[in-house]
Design an enzyme around this catalytic site. Structure first.
Site: not given
Ligand code: BGC
Length: 512
Positions: A131, A203, A257
């Site tokens: 996004r 994320s 995130d």
């Molecule tokens: C990632 C995290 C992320 C989470 C939610 C996981 O696979 O390693 O960094 O916060 O997914 O998106």
């Protein structure tokens, strides 16, 4: 009202007629097998398997249900053991990098006070979408967001890293051009007149060494782009923006995130101390006292607290405490990153449907479900989406007609009985409930570690928490089992757009 009633009655009578017709077919099958039994031992075995399929066409076999339940259920004792182990792994992770829990210092040292203001760009790469947002913080705990959303395809998840980042830069260019007041001959020159500050929500497990510097530790959620692991993702993004002629954008914050969710929820609910994502992936961030983050050096004496990204998806990768069954192992083996993020693989949306699918394929083999056999669709990896589980769990019709639509129309299983559908629904319940209970165990551990059993708010974002039926109630039940009365002081709240608004807020906080 009248027409609803008519539909209901029609459904009921049709259901009864279908059930009795199906029962006749089932009885005929058994009689056939009994005749053959006289001559053939192998057929006797097959008959035994088939007759354990269901008590009748509408009731699944109690043995099958019991076996599945013993594989997926997690009782209160086990939950408490998990919580204790989780807390001790958190402490280890804060001390050194020798714990499954990465406990990454986020370099976010303030929570918002609602007065933050200004316009920021935010980019959000989660698991499924990318996004681009422009966030206008109004200084009164409010924000306005303009955004564009792009699906990241499986092909893009496997591109060389530079090309993935070029795709992001292209999306940003289009977004900024669309935002110009009127068509302009040289839009890039117009965009370059302004200095843009950008928060990048990335994320994935990233070793964050400064507020705008972080090195990818590993890909998950289906991404495998080369040249990114070990690289500073902020640098990769800035280089791509430059290639696209967008050098007037500065990435001022790199955000996970979960930290974005925590911060954006704290903007509207100041008692927020924990941010959780329960979506394609899962993770949690919380507020930790700086003196407890003993592995973090260079401490500014004015800093008292810092948000820590736990990366709880990797909890118990050594596999010493959380029970796992053969289907969990199958899912782990079939995805990239085998043996990694095994806690996430029991909880998050990317994996739940696949667990159900592995069980169903096995139940077909043992003759406990779908007498017509598995369809090619069911045999295809990832064909059973987690969204199907939501739909099935929400199906309260007498004959589970929506479940039938999923199984027969979408997964092309040629004929299902009510017993089949009930079995599938129970299986979805087991897998969905385990996910909710394990995430509640994670939250219980985090609030215990924080010493916040007297009360705090947990902001939670992600499709599982928002859309999956009964998910939040199941979490609350598990929290009560673990924490007793203290569970009443832990407020689980739906958080919204931590990845967009949260990134903008963290970019604003970084300037303070
Ligand atoms: C990632 C995290 C992320 C989470 C939610 C996981 O696979 O390693 O960094 O916060 O997914 O998106």
């Amino acid at each position: 009202m009248t027409s609803n009633n008519t539909n209901f009655l029609l459904g009921l009578t049709t259901g009864i007629a279908l059930c009795s017709a199906a029962f006749t077919v089932y009885a005929a099958t058994v009689i056939n097998n009994v005749v053959k039994d006289n001559n053939n031992f192998q057929t006797i075995t097959a008959t035994a398997a088939i007759s354990s399929t269901a008590i009748n066409d509408s009731t699944p076999s109690p043995e099958t249900l019991e076996r599945l339940s013993s594989m997926f259920a997690i009782n209160s004792d086990k939950l408490n053991q998990i919580v204790r182990h989780f807390v001790s792994e958190m402490k280890k992770g804060l001390n050194s990098d020798k714990s499954g829990l990465l406990m990454i210092p986020s370099h976010v040292v303030n929570l918002p006070n609602g007065k933050e203001h200004g316009s920021f760009l935010a980019l959000d790469l989660g698991g499924t979408n990318f996004r681009v947002c422009e966030v206008l913080l109004d200084g009164h705990s409010g924000a306005r967001v303009r955004q564009s959303k792009h699906t990241v395809t499986d092909e893009q998840k496997a591109l060389p890293g530079d090309q993935l980042f070029d795709f992001f830069a292209q999306c940003v260019t289009n977004f900024l051009i669309e935002g110009l007041a009127s068509p302009i001959t040289n839009p890039l020159a117009e965009i370059a007149k302004r200095h843009w500050r950008l928060g990048f929500t990335f994320s994935f497990a990233t070793n964050q060494v400064a507020i705008a510097e972080g090195y990818l530790i590993l890909w998950n959620k289906g991404f495998s782009n080369s040249g990114v692991i070990g690289a500073n993702v902020v640098q990769l993004l800035e280089a791509a923006l430059k290639r696209a002629g967008l050098a007037s954008i500065t990435v001022t914050a790199l955000v996970n995130d979960t930290t974005g969710t925590l911060v954006s929820h704290a903007y509207v609910q100041p008692s927020t101390r924990v941010g959780v994502i329960l979506g394609t992936g899962t993770n949690c961030a919380y507020v930790e006292k700086i003196e407890n983050i003993t592995k973090y050096k260079n401490v500014d004496p004015n800093v008292k607290e810092m948000l820590v990204n736990t990366e709880w998806g990797a909890f118990d990768d050594e596999q010493v405490i959380v029970p796992r069954n053969k289907y969990d192992v199958n899912v782990d083996r079939s995805m990239n990153g085998m043996g990694k993020y095994t806690f996430e693989k029991l909880i998050s949306g990317m994996y739940l449907g696949e667990i159900v699918r592995f069980v169903l394929v096995d139940l077909v083999k043992t003759g406990e479900i779908f007498s017509a056999g598995a369809s090619p669709e069911l045999k295809m990896p990832h064909s059973f989406e987690t969204a199907f589980m939501s739909r099935i769990e929400r199906d309260h019709t007498l004959d589970l007609s929506d479940t039938r639509t999923v199984l027969e129309n979408m997964l092309k299983i040629s004929r299902t009985t009510l017993a089949d559908r009930r079995l599938v629904k129970s299986l979805c319940e087991l897998v969905g409930k385990r996910s909710a209970r394990l995430s509640a165990a994670g939250i219980a551990a985090v609030v215990t570690k924080m010493n916040k059993l007297d009360g705090c708010t947990v902001g939670i974002d992600g499709s599982l928490f928002e859309l999956y039926p009964h998910y939040s109630n199941r979490m609350r039940d598990a929290l009560r089992e673990i924490l007793g009365l203290s569970a009443e002081y832990i407020v689980l709240e739906q958080a919204r757009d931590g990845s967009g608004q949260g990134a903008a807020l963290i970019a604003a906080l970084a300037e303070k």
